[in-house]
Write a protein that holds these residues in place. Structure first.
Motif, short mmCIF file in Angstrom:
data_model
loop_
_atom_site.label_atom_id
_atom_site.label_comp_id
_atom_site.label_asym_id
_atom_site.label_seq_id
_atom_site.Cartn_x
_atom_site.Cartn_y
_atom_site.Cartn_z
N ILE A 107 -1.03 -8.45 0.33
CA ILE A 107 -1.17 -7.31 1.25
C ILE A 107 -1.93 -7.78 2.48
O ILE A 107 -3.01 -8.39 2.37
N GLU A 108 -1.38 -7.50 3.65
CA GLU A 108 -1.95 -7.98 4.90
C GLU A 108 -2.51 -6.82 5.72
O GLU A 108 -2.37 -5.65 5.37
N VAL A 109 -3.15 -7.17 6.84
CA VAL A 109 -3.77 -6.18 7.72
C VAL A 109 -2.76 -5.15 8.18
O VAL A 109 -3.02 -3.94 8.14
N SER A 110 -1.61 -5.60 8.64
CA SER A 110 -0.60 -4.68 9.17
C SER A 110 -0.11 -3.70 8.10
O SER A 110 0.21 -2.54 8.40
N GLU A 111 -0.08 -4.13 6.85
CA GLU A 111 0.39 -3.27 5.78
C GLU A 111 -0.64 -2.20 5.42
O GLU A 111 -0.29 -1.08 5.03
N VAL A 112 -1.92 -2.54 5.53
CA VAL A 112 -2.98 -1.55 5.31
C VAL A 112 -2.94 -0.49 6.41
O VAL A 112 -3.04 0.71 6.14
N ILE A 113 -2.77 -0.93 7.66
CA ILE A 113 -2.68 0.01 8.79
C ILE A 113 -1.49 0.94 8.60
O ILE A 113 -1.58 2.15 8.83
N ALA A 114 -0.36 0.39 8.15
CA ALA A 114 0.85 1.20 7.94
C ALA A 114 0.64 2.22 6.83
O ALA A 114 1.14 3.36 6.92
N ALA A 115 -0.12 1.86 5.79
CA ALA A 115 -0.38 2.79 4.68
C ALA A 115 -1.19 3.98 5.16
O ALA A 115 -0.91 5.13 4.79
N PHE A 116 -2.20 3.72 5.97
CA PHE A 116 -3.00 4.81 6.52
C PHE A 116 -2.17 5.69 7.45
O PHE A 116 -2.27 6.92 7.43
N ALA A 128 -9.12 -2.25 9.10
CA ALA A 128 -8.23 -2.77 8.05
C ALA A 128 -8.77 -4.08 7.48
O ALA A 128 -8.70 -4.33 6.28
N LYS A 129 -9.35 -4.90 8.36
CA LYS A 129 -9.95 -6.16 7.89
C LYS A 129 -11.14 -5.90 6.96
O LYS A 129 -11.33 -6.61 5.97
N GLU A 130 -11.94 -4.88 7.30
CA GLU A 130 -13.08 -4.53 6.44
C GLU A 130 -12.61 -4.13 5.05
O GLU A 130 -13.22 -4.47 4.03
N ILE A 131 -11.51 -3.39 5.00
CA ILE A 131 -10.96 -2.97 3.71
C ILE A 131 -10.52 -4.18 2.90
O ILE A 131 -10.83 -4.29 1.70
N LEU A 132 -9.81 -5.09 3.53
CA LEU A 132 -9.33 -6.28 2.83
C LEU A 132 -10.49 -7.15 2.36
O LEU A 132 -10.49 -7.69 1.25
N GLN A 133 -11.50 -7.30 3.20
CA GLN A 133 -12.65 -8.13 2.83
C GLN A 133 -13.46 -7.53 1.70
O GLN A 133 -14.09 -8.25 0.93
N SER A 134 -13.45 -6.19 1.58
CA SER A 134 -14.19 -5.55 0.48
C SER A 134 -13.51 -5.79 -0.86
O SER A 134 -14.13 -5.66 -1.91
N ILE A 135 -12.22 -6.13 -0.84
CA ILE A 135 -11.47 -6.35 -2.07
C ILE A 135 -11.31 -7.83 -2.38
O ILE A 135 -11.42 -8.26 -3.54
N ASN A 137 -11.79 -11.87 -2.77
CA ASN A 137 -12.87 -12.75 -3.22
C ASN A 137 -12.97 -14.02 -2.38
O ASN A 137 -13.79 -14.89 -2.67
N ASP A 138 -12.14 -14.16 -1.38
CA ASP A 138 -12.20 -15.35 -0.53
C ASP A 138 -12.24 -14.91 0.93
O ASP A 138 -12.37 -13.74 1.23
N GLU A 139 -12.11 -15.87 1.82
CA GLU A 139 -12.21 -15.59 3.25
C GLU A 139 -10.89 -15.20 3.89
O GLU A 139 -10.83 -14.90 5.08
N THR A 140 -9.81 -15.20 3.10
CA THR A 140 -8.51 -14.85 3.67
C THR A 140 -8.44 -13.35 3.92
O THR A 140 -9.10 -12.56 3.25
N LEU A 141 -7.63 -12.96 4.87
CA LEU A 141 -7.46 -11.54 5.18
C LEU A 141 -6.21 -11.00 4.49
O LEU A 141 -5.40 -10.27 5.06
N THR A 142 -6.05 -11.39 3.22
CA THR A 142 -4.95 -10.89 2.40
C THR A 142 -5.47 -10.62 0.99
O THR A 142 -6.53 -11.12 0.60
N ILE A 143 -4.73 -9.79 0.27
CA ILE A 143 -5.07 -9.48 -1.13
C ILE A 143 -3.86 -9.80 -1.99
O ILE A 143 -2.76 -9.29 -1.74
#
Length: 474
Positions: A107-116, A128-135, A137-143
């Motif tokens: 799941i990427e930044v653009s997909e989180v924005i689209a969900a909202f 969106a980046k804050e949401i991904l980083q809260s989930i 466990n690494d430094e990537t901006l994906t889940i």
């Protein structure tokens, strides 16, 4: 132990064999089962969820217990616990796939924005980046699926809509003048009956908050009423005059009507809001923030129209002298007999005009502050916390009141002066106030109105939580 499980659950998450599922569920269950009696109760779930993560809501354990307790004994044995997690993982898998629009397994930044955006909520890339980083466990901006599965393993969400609502924190409180846009109810809340419990809790919280801050409300009305009669009237002198004229009890004059109108006003507002949303949505599409704002404003106008006679009655009681009326019914009878039905809608136009700026400024300032916090101060959790939300609510309500206060003052004058043989029009009132006091005259009585905001917000929020827990809804 639960901290250690973070490192255990993720590597095992990709393994689909029943034995390995059983093994990791068993470890989690035994760690939650503090007293080792083979069942989990509500207190053990609450403690376990708190140790797992600080971002759980106070009602998360109730949601899990309600969903997993198949035999309705208010406890979970291992079989119930495992079955719940297996079913929950299936739902989270479907939610993950619905977010992963390009099917690349992350799941990427653009997909989180689209969900909202699909729920009518616009967020920035930073949020969106804050949401991904809260989930993650690494430094990537994906889940990936492993990270997603771990994060929502014990979070009682059922689909992507609930997950997005979990990320989107809101706060709506009643401070007596609030025309805030109603929040939306989920389908589960509508079927379970939680919607009416939430309305009851909100109504009780509003009545308690209004009653506790009623002296400030009458103080404001009296200053508005006397503003054209005496330009020398000051804040403290007006308060002393009220005490001298009617004693301490007189500070609550008119509050009974103010509290009484909460129930019909709230019911009408939420019912109208749902209907306006349906009319503004096309082909079943999700409505956006603009449509929600329009629906909320129209719902506020509808409810205010229906209960406006009670607003006039409240003002008349507030400005009355001791012994003038024996109560609200006596006041209504005398007004009807002496002035007719039309007087119950005096000041309706400025009241209606004040709905849009109040609701708009309140909503816009609150969302602006919350979004700023999420972009610049969110670290481990996307929940700002109750104190931050209280501060945001207090400031946004204050801004809304300041902007709409001149119309509020004109409304009070028109309600109070209707008894005169030739009561002035709204334009005449505006000219009269400006000629006698200038621009400052439109804000006479604002100070007690602002003073009451913070205690009203706190009382409303605390009462709502207490009543909500008592009624037993999530």
């Amino acid at each position: 132990m639960l901290r250690w499980l973070r490192g255990f659950v993720l590597p095992a998450a990709s393994c689909q064999e029943d034995k390995e599922d059983y093994f990791r569920y068993r470890i989690l269950f035994e760690d939650l089962d503090r007293d080792g009696n083979g069942v989990l109760d509500i207190s053990e779930l609450r403690e376990g969820l708190h140790n797992w993560s600080s971002s759980f809501t106070p009602q998360s354990e109730k949601a899990i217990l309600k969903a997993a307790d198949t035999n309705a004994d208010n406890k979970l044995d291992f079989e119930e616990f495992m079955k719940y997690l297996q079913e929950h993982e299936k739902k989270m898998k479907l939610a993950f796939k619905s977010l992963d629009r390009n099917s690349d397994g992350v799941i990427e930044v653009s997909e989180v924005i689209a969900a909202f955006k699909s729920l009518g909520v616009n967020i920035s890339k930073a949020q969106a980046k804050e949401i991904l980083q809260s989930i993650s466990n690494d430094e990537t901006l994906t889940i990936d699926w492993d990270e997603w599965k771990y994060y929502f393993l014990l979070r009682p969400a059922k689909d992507i809509n609930e997950i997005v609502r979990f990320w989107k924190r809101t706060s709506v409180v009643d401070i007596g003048e609030s025309l805030a846009i109603p929040d939306e109810f989920t389908e589960e809340e509508k079927h379970s009956g939680d919607w009416w419990r939430r309305l009851v809790a909100g109504g009780i919280a509003g009545a308690v908050a209004r009653t506790c801050t009623a002296p400030f409300d009458r103080w404001k009305v009296m200053m508005q009423f006397h503003s054209l009669q005496s330009r020398r009237m000051r804040l403290i002198s007006e308060f002393e005059l009220m005490i001298k004229e009617g004693g301490i009890r007189s500070l609550w004059r008119g509050n009974s009507v103010n509290a009484l109108k909460i129930a019909p006003e709230t019911a009408l507002k939420f019912g109208a809001y749902e209907q306006y949303k349906k009319w503004l949505s096309f082909d079943g599409a999700k409505i956006g923030i603009v449509e929600r704002f329009i629906s909320g404003s129209l719902a506020g106008a509808t409810s205010q129209t229906c209960v406006y006679p009670l607003e006039v009655l409240k003002t008349r009681l507030a400005i009355s002298t001791t012994g003038q009326y024996t109560g609200a019914i006596d006041c209504a009878k005398k007004i009807l007999k002496q002035e007719g039905v039309r007087v119950f809608f005096k000041g309706y136009v400025p009241n209606l005009l004040g709905i849009i700026p109040y609701a708009g400024i309140d909503l816009a300032v609150y969302e602006l502050l919350k979004n700023y916090w999420l972009e610049h101060h969110a670290e481990d959790s996307l929940n700002p916390g109750i104190m931050i939300l209280l501060a945001f609510s207090t400031f946004s309500h204050t801004c809304g009141q300041v902007v709409s206060f001149p119309l509020n003052l004109i409304r009070t004058h028109m309600q109070a002066k209707a008894l005169e043989e030739s009561p002035p029009s709204m334009i005449d009132f505006i000219q009269d106030v400006y000629n006698k006091e200038g621009a400052r005259g439109f804000f006479r009585g604002l100070t007690p109105n602002i003073i009451k905001v913070l205690p009203a917000v706190i009382i409303s929020c605390v009462t709502f939580e207490k009543v909500k827990n008592y009624l037993g809804f999530i």
